[in-house]
Design a protein around this motif. Structure first.
Motif, mmCIF file in Angstrom:
data_model
loop_
_atom_site.group_PDB
_atom_site.id
_atom_site.type_symbol
_atom_site.label_atom_id
_atom_site.label_comp_id
_atom_site.label_asym_id
_atom_site.label_seq_id
_atom_site.Cartn_x
_atom_site.Cartn_y
_atom_site.Cartn_z
ATOM 1 N N GLY A 242 -4.292 8.342 -2.713
ATOM 2 C CA GLY A 242 -3.986 9.638 -2.382
ATOM 3 C C GLY A 242 -2.504 9.779 -1.754
ATOM 4 O O GLY A 242 -1.546 9.364 -2.172
ATOM 5 N N GLY A 267 -8.067 7.189 -6.713
ATOM 6 C CA GLY A 267 -7.010 5.799 -6.070
ATOM 7 C C GLY A 267 -7.720 4.693 -6.605
ATOM 8 O O GLY A 267 -8.623 4.358 -7.336
ATOM 9 N N GLN A 284 -12.196 8.750 -10.196
ATOM 10 C CA GLN A 284 -11.225 9.480 -9.623
ATOM 11 C C GLN A 284 -11.290 10.974 -9.107
ATOM 12 O O GLN A 284 -10.326 11.523 -8.461
ATOM 13 C CB GLN A 284 -9.855 9.461 -10.925
ATOM 14 C CG GLN A 284 -9.472 7.973 -11.242
ATOM 15 C CD GLN A 284 -9.005 7.361 -10.067
ATOM 16 O OE1 GLN A 284 -7.841 7.539 -9.586
ATOM 17 N NE2 GLN A 284 -9.613 6.294 -9.423
ATOM 18 N N LYS A 344 -6.889 7.781 -16.424
ATOM 19 C CA LYS A 344 -5.884 8.500 -15.397
ATOM 20 C C LYS A 344 -6.282 8.069 -14.058
ATOM 21 O O LYS A 344 -6.476 8.696 -12.824
ATOM 22 C CB LYS A 344 -6.785 9.972 -15.250
ATOM 23 C CG LYS A 344 -6.910 10.523 -16.693
ATOM 24 C CD LYS A 344 -5.589 10.849 -17.363
ATOM 25 C CE LYS A 344 -5.473 11.579 -18.805
ATOM 26 N NZ LYS A 344 -4.099 11.479 -19.537
ATOM 27 N N ASP A 346 -4.682 6.842 -10.497
ATOM 28 C CA ASP A 346 -3.325 7.345 -9.867
ATOM 29 C C ASP A 346 -2.433 6.130 -9.715
ATOM 30 O O ASP A 346 -2.737 5.239 -8.976
ATOM 31 C CB ASP A 346 -3.654 8.056 -8.672
ATOM 32 C CG ASP A 346 -2.390 8.529 -7.976
ATOM 33 O OD1 ASP A 346 -1.265 8.784 -8.449
ATOM 34 O OD2 ASP A 346 -2.645 8.807 -6.479
ATOM 35 N N ARG A 347 -1.148 6.100 -10.199
ATOM 36 C CA ARG A 347 -0.240 5.164 -10.106
ATOM 37 C C ARG A 347 -0.668 3.790 -10.288
ATOM 38 O O ARG A 347 -0.234 2.787 -9.528
ATOM 39 C CB ARG A 347 0.507 5.406 -8.722
ATOM 40 C CG ARG A 347 1.440 6.589 -8.718
ATOM 41 C CD ARG A 347 1.914 6.865 -7.297
ATOM 42 N NE ARG A 347 0.927 7.552 -6.452
ATOM 43 C CZ ARG A 347 0.710 8.028 -5.368
ATOM 44 N NH1 ARG A 347 1.857 7.794 -4.767
ATOM 45 N NH2 ARG A 347 -0.474 8.877 -4.865
#
Length: 605
Positions: A242, A267, A284, A344, A346-347
């Motif tokens: 996050g 995350g 997610q 999807k 995150d990073r």
């Protein structure tokens, strides 16, 4: 006296460079050797029963942690530890291993497409190993009971029932467990043809009351693994959580901090090596409490990355389900980017350590990889990218080399000014500045190409060092791995003499001077000879020593990086020679070389 002083300054600077190399590269190598010895000692102390305690015995509502006393004093081999529990095989194009029915863990994985050495017959890379083996590293999914509840929960000693004989890309694996108190647990594993597992945990409530449970997932490692030990590479605990962003925690920092927590929605987090990683990925859209922690199992340190998801309540006669994923495999750029996009996450691409120059490093790799797919050789791709970079920086380099050519042309006038005002530095500097202004020379222009190349050089170093695509990628001839140093050395005549110079105490590592570093050193010397000599004698001495110092320093760098530098120097020499010729500057180096060969020819005749 002045000459002696300058000599001492040059020697001191040379020693500083060598000591710097020793600090950043030599000492980490010694540290890796120390850790390897320590790991062997830890393996002897590791007990076969060193499993995470049952969730029911942990703090209610908390993820279970590794701990407890050893159950036996005789260490097991990996094969013995695997045989100690019933298992269901994992068999895909990229993975082979098994899931333990005792505990329902993913704790046995080998990567079938990767080997320990460049020899394709060498053993496959072992990523995950069970508790009780010499290097336990595993992933676990499960439930922990809500605060105040006294429920029989499945733990590490729980034997699940399997519906199926193997987990493959096409056949999921379903495990079930009935706790005898009205709760039926069902765990479904799926895996793609690479390294992503999908895990669905369900609980059917056959009791007469509502039951609240917390889903969790963890990656646990017992013992400090052998690491590369370079400051530019992260190995250890990692995750993106996050707003707190990317977490990169080394093993030593984790042992000091003991615990790092973060709240996030979605995350991912886990434990990464240089080329491989194991990470757990929650839904997610679900809020989780994530935690990195360090502990101890007897004398063995333990490291864990886990998350505890928001509680789920199963009504009487109802079923609740929690979904998560496990990435366990090679950090292939295309795969990692694909997973980030498809799911999807995150990073998720930051699982690969692109470093501070992320905005340069990753695009540089993508260009190299694209060219590789055209030419089929990463070495040729690096050479092609070097040409492209030369074209991009051509206008800047052209101005720089033109300015240096002008300085080379007025070198006699500069020498005359220094002689004329030898005792008056102020007048000497003023006269030189007037000469620069008259001839439209920028005396610092020669530094610009070097300054521009520094981020690119560092980015290429990162690409060669951290991307698995470069691992064991061959070039031509004796270079079978572009990510490893040139294996040859001048001091045994490149293998003609059956002697290993690296065996020499203290200085052995400095004797590993391969053919490509020598080529790089020669091209660097030629390029410097084309530049105007620095006005200060000390600077001249340093510049004269630099090619030799860099030759020894880069001998320990990845061969791909040395090949890049040698090729870049060669292109720079050609570009600089053309520019000097256009400005009517005589290239004394070529005349000296031709003179040397003509003298030899006349001597023979």
């Amino acid at each position: 006296m002045s000459d002696n002083r300058n000599m001492f300054i040059a020697i001191a600077l040379s020693m500083a460079i060598l000591l710097g190399w020793q600090y950043f590269f030599g000492m980490p190598q010694a540290e890796r050797q120390r850790q390897a010895a320590e790991q062997q000692q830890q393996a002897a102390q590791q007990a076969p029963g060193s499993a995470t305690p049952a969730p029911g015995t942990a703090t209610p509502g908390a993820v279970p942690q590794a701990g407890g006393a050893p159950a036996a004093q005789v260490p097991l081999t990996r094969e013995q530890a695997l045989a100690a529990s019933p298992r269901v095989a994992i068999a895909t194009r990229s993975l082979k291993g098994s899931i333990s029915l005792r505990g329902g863990r993913v704790d046995d994985l080998q990567l079938t497409e990767y080997h320990e050495t460049v020899d394709p017959k060498s053993p496959n890379i072992v990523l995950l190993s069970p508790s009780g083996a010499p290097h336990p590293f595993y992933a676990e999914f499960g439930w922990t009971s809500a605060s105040g509840a006294s429920l029989a929960m499945p733990g590490p000693d729980t034997v699940w029932t399997a519906a199926g004989t193997a987990l493959t890309e096409k056949t999921p694996l379903v495990l079930t467990y009935d706790n005898g108190q009205g709760l039926v647990f069902r765990r479904t594993f799926e895996v793609d043809d690479h390294y992503m597992f999908a895990v669905k945990d369900e609980v059917e409530n056959k009791t007469g009351t509502a039951v609240t449970l917390y889903p969790y997932a963890l990656v646990s490692r017992h013992g400090r693994p052998k690491i590369e030990g370079f400051y530019i590479l992260h190995e250890g605990l990692i995750g993106v959580l996050g707003e707190s962003g990317l977490h990169e925690i080394t093993y030593s920092s984790m042992e000091k901090d003991k615990q790092v927590t973060a709240a996030a929605t979605g995350g991912w987090l886990g434990i990464t090596d240089k080329y491989w990683a194991a990470t757990v990925i929650p839904d997610q859209n679900v809020k989780v409490e994530a935690k990195f922690s360090a502990g101890a199992f007897g004398n063995t340190p333990t490291f864990q990355a886990d998350y505890l998801a928001a509680p789920l309540t199963a009504e009487p006669g109802g079923t609740v389900a929690s979904k998560g994923q496990l990435f366990a495999g090679a950090k292939v750029v295309q795969l990692v980017d694909g997973y980030a996009e498809t799911y999807k996450i995150d990073r998720f691409d930051r699982l690969i350590d692109w470093g501070w120059f992320y905005f340069i490093t990753k695009p540089l790799f993508l260009v190299i990889d694209w060219i590789y797919r055209l030419v089929g050789n990463f070495g040729l791709a690096i050479l092609a990218v070097t040409v492209l970079l030369k074209l991009v920086f051509f206008p800047l380099a052209n101005k720089s080399y033109a300015s240096m050519a002008k300085m080379k042309a007025v070198q006699p006038e500069m020498t005359a000014i220094r002689d004329r005002y030898a005792d008056d530095k102020a007048k000497q500097q003023q006269a030189l500045m007037e000469l620069y202004k008259k001839e439209k020379i920028n005396p610092v222009a020669g530094c610009l190409p070097i300054l521009v190349q520094i981020p690119v050089f560092f980015a290429l170093y990162k690409v060669l060092f951290v991307t698995i695509e470069m691992r064991h990628a061959p070039f031509f001839g004796w270079i079978r791995d572009l990510s490893a140093p040139d294996p040859t050395t001048l001091f045994n005549l490149f293998g003609l003499i059956p002697w290993d110079p690296s065996s020499v105490p203290v200085i052995g590592s400095y004797l590993m001077l391969g053919a490509w570093p020598i080529v790089m050193g020669i091209t660097m010397w030629v390029q410097m000879k084309l530049n105007p000599a620095p006005p200060d004698p000390t600077q001249q001495m340093i510049f004269n020593w630099m090619p030799l110092i860099f030759t020894f320093m880069l001998a320990h760098f990845a061969a791909g990086l040395v090949i890049y530098w040698a090729w870049n120097n060669t292109l720079s020499v050609a570009q600089q020679a053309v520019i000097m010729k256009r400005h009517g500057v005589k290239i004394e180096l070529w005349d000296n070389i031709r003179g040397m060969f003509s003298k030899k020819a006349s001597a023979k005749s």
